[in-house]
Design a protein around this motif. Sequence first.
Motif, PDB file in Angstrom:
ATOM      1  N   VAL A 107       0.417  -5.486   9.841  1.00 47.55           N
ATOM      2  CA  VAL A 107      -0.102  -4.118   9.806  1.00 47.55           C
ATOM      3  C   VAL A 107      -1.612  -4.168   9.974  1.00 47.55           C
ATOM      4  O   VAL A 107      -2.308  -4.854   9.245  1.00 47.55           O
ATOM      5  N   LYS A 108      -2.108  -3.460  10.978  1.00 49.60           N
ATOM      6  CA  LYS A 108      -3.545  -3.407  11.231  1.00 49.60           C
ATOM      7  C   LYS A 108      -4.166  -2.106  10.731  1.00 49.60           C
ATOM      8  O   LYS A 108      -5.291  -2.087  10.275  1.00 49.60           O
ATOM      9  N   ARG A 109      -3.420  -0.984  10.865  1.00 44.37           N
ATOM     10  CA  ARG A 109      -4.014   0.310  10.562  1.00 44.37           C
ATOM     11  C   ARG A 109      -2.911   1.286  10.180  1.00 44.37           C
ATOM     12  O   ARG A 109      -1.810   1.234  10.704  1.00 44.37           O
ATOM     13  N   MET A 110      -3.236   2.189   9.282  1.00 46.46           N
ATOM     14  CA  MET A 110      -2.346   3.296   8.935  1.00 46.46           C
ATOM     15  C   MET A 110      -3.141   4.573   9.170  1.00 46.46           C
ATOM     16  O   MET A 110      -4.170   4.796   8.538  1.00 46.46           O
ATOM     17  N   ARG A 111      -2.682   5.379  10.128  1.00 46.51           N
ATOM     18  CA  ARG A 111      -3.450   6.540  10.572  1.00 46.51           C
ATOM     19  C   ARG A 111      -2.683   7.828  10.253  1.00 46.51           C
ATOM     20  O   ARG A 111      -1.530   7.973  10.598  1.00 46.51           O
ATOM     21  N   LYS A 112      -3.377   8.780   9.610  1.00 47.27           N
ATOM     22  CA  LYS A 112      -2.775  10.056   9.260  1.00 47.27           C
ATOM     23  C   LYS A 112      -3.270  11.120  10.231  1.00 47.27           C
ATOM     24  O   LYS A 112      -4.467  11.240  10.460  1.00 47.27           O
ATOM     25  N   GLU A 113      -2.327  11.871  10.807  1.00 45.44           N
ATOM     26  CA  GLU A 113      -2.665  13.002  11.669  1.00 45.44           C
ATOM     27  C   GLU A 113      -2.028  14.239  11.065  1.00 45.44           C
ATOM     28  O   GLU A 113      -0.820  14.352  11.025  1.00 45.44           O
ATOM     29  N   GLU A 114      -2.879  15.138  10.574  1.00 44.69           N
ATOM     30  CA  GLU A 114      -2.376  16.336   9.899  1.00 44.69           C
ATOM     31  C   GLU A 114      -2.393  17.527  10.835  1.00 44.69           C
ATOM     32  O   GLU A 114      -3.180  17.579  11.773  1.00 44.69           O
ATOM     33  N   GLY A 115      -1.568  18.473  10.539  1.00 46.51           N
ATOM     34  CA  GLY A 115      -1.517  19.720  11.277  1.00 46.51           C
ATOM     35  C   GLY A 115      -0.970  20.801  10.360  1.00 46.51           C
ATOM     36  O   GLY A 115      -0.708  20.563   9.189  1.00 46.51           O
ATOM     37  N   GLU A 116      -0.812  21.967  10.897  1.00 45.69           N
ATOM     38  CA  GLU A 116      -0.212  23.042  10.111  1.00 45.69           C
ATOM     39  C   GLU A 116       0.579  23.941  11.040  1.00 45.69           C
ATOM     40  O   GLU A 116       0.311  24.009  12.245  1.00 45.69           O
ATOM     41  N   GLU A 117       1.544  24.643  10.496  1.00 47.06           N
ATOM     42  CA  GLU A 117       2.361  25.561  11.273  1.00 47.06           C
ATOM     43  C   GLU A 117       1.508  26.727  11.738  1.00 47.06           C
ATOM     44  O   GLU A 117       0.637  27.206  11.013  1.00 47.06           O
ATOM     45  N   PHE A 118       1.739  27.197  12.955  1.00 42.75           N
ATOM     46  CA  PHE A 118       0.974  28.318  13.480  1.00 42.75           C
ATOM     47  C   PHE A 118       1.928  29.440  13.865  1.00 42.75           C
ATOM     48  O   PHE A 118       2.953  29.258  14.382  1.00 42.75           O
ATOM     49  N   LYS A 143       0.857  -1.189   0.000  1.00 40.73           N
ATOM     50  CA  LYS A 143       0.000   0.000   0.000  1.00 40.73           C
ATOM     51  C   LYS A 143       0.889   1.233   0.000  1.00 40.73           C
ATOM     52  O   LYS A 143       1.846   1.316   0.762  1.00 40.73           O
ATOM     53  N   LEU A 144       0.541   2.191  -0.847  1.00 38.34           N
ATOM     54  CA  LEU A 144       1.278   3.435  -0.967  1.00 38.34           C
ATOM     55  C   LEU A 144       0.427   4.555  -0.386  1.00 38.34           C
ATOM     56  O   LEU A 144      -0.755   4.661  -0.699  1.00 38.34           O
ATOM     57  N   ARG A 145       1.023   5.368   0.473  1.00 38.30           N
ATOM     58  CA  ARG A 145       0.333   6.520   1.039  1.00 38.30           C
ATOM     59  C   ARG A 145       1.211   7.754   0.852  1.00 38.30           C
ATOM     60  O   ARG A 145       2.406   7.720   1.123  1.00 38.30           O
ATOM     61  N   VAL A 146       0.597   8.847   0.396  1.00 40.01           N
ATOM     62  CA  VAL A 146       1.302  10.116   0.237  1.00 40.01           C
ATOM     63  C   VAL A 146       1.403  10.769   1.611  1.00 40.01           C
ATOM     64  O   VAL A 146       0.423  10.821   2.360  1.00 40.01           O
ATOM     65  N   LEU A 147       2.586  11.259   1.951  1.00 40.42           N
ATOM     66  CA  LEU A 147       2.786  11.888   3.247  1.00 40.42           C
ATOM     67  C   LEU A 147       2.221  13.306   3.241  1.00 40.42           C
ATOM     68  O   LEU A 147       2.367  14.030   2.257  1.00 40.42           O
ATOM     69  N   PRO A 148       1.576  13.714   4.352  1.00 42.16           N
ATOM     70  CA  PRO A 148       1.014  15.063   4.423  1.00 42.16           C
ATOM     71  C   PRO A 148       2.129  16.102   4.555  1.00 42.16           C
ATOM     72  O   PRO A 148       3.210  15.796   5.063  1.00 42.16           O
ATOM     73  N   PRO A 149       1.890  17.355   4.126  1.00 46.91           N
ATOM     74  CA  PRO A 149       2.916  18.390   4.230  1.00 46.91           C
ATOM     75  C   PRO A 149       3.313  18.675   5.678  1.00 46.91           C
ATOM     76  O   PRO A 149       4.466  18.923   5.969  1.00 46.91           O
ATOM     77  N   PHE A 150       2.341  18.642   6.598  1.00 48.20           N
ATOM     78  CA  PHE A 150       2.597  18.804   8.022  1.00 48.20           C
ATOM     79  C   PHE A 150       1.809  17.722   8.739  1.00 48.20           C
ATOM     80  O   PHE A 150       0.623  17.558   8.505  1.00 48.20           O
TER      81      PHE A 150
END
Length: 50
Positions: free
Chosen positions: A39-50, A20-27
């Motif tokens: 592998v059971k789960r692939m979880r993305k947690e996004e954020g942004e600079e403040f 499985k291919l996943r694109v990495l988030p910018p932040f």
Amino acid sequence: MDIMDIPSSCVIVICDGVAKLRVLPPFGEYRIVTHQGKVKRMRKEEGEEF
């Protein structure tokens, strides 16, 4: 998978012959959760600079 077709920042996870291919988030971060060596789960947690 052709290496010329994949994004410049990504992750490829292989488990039990399935890739499985996943694109990495910018932040943020990508967590790969495993259970009993699989592998059971692939979880993305996004954020942004403040």
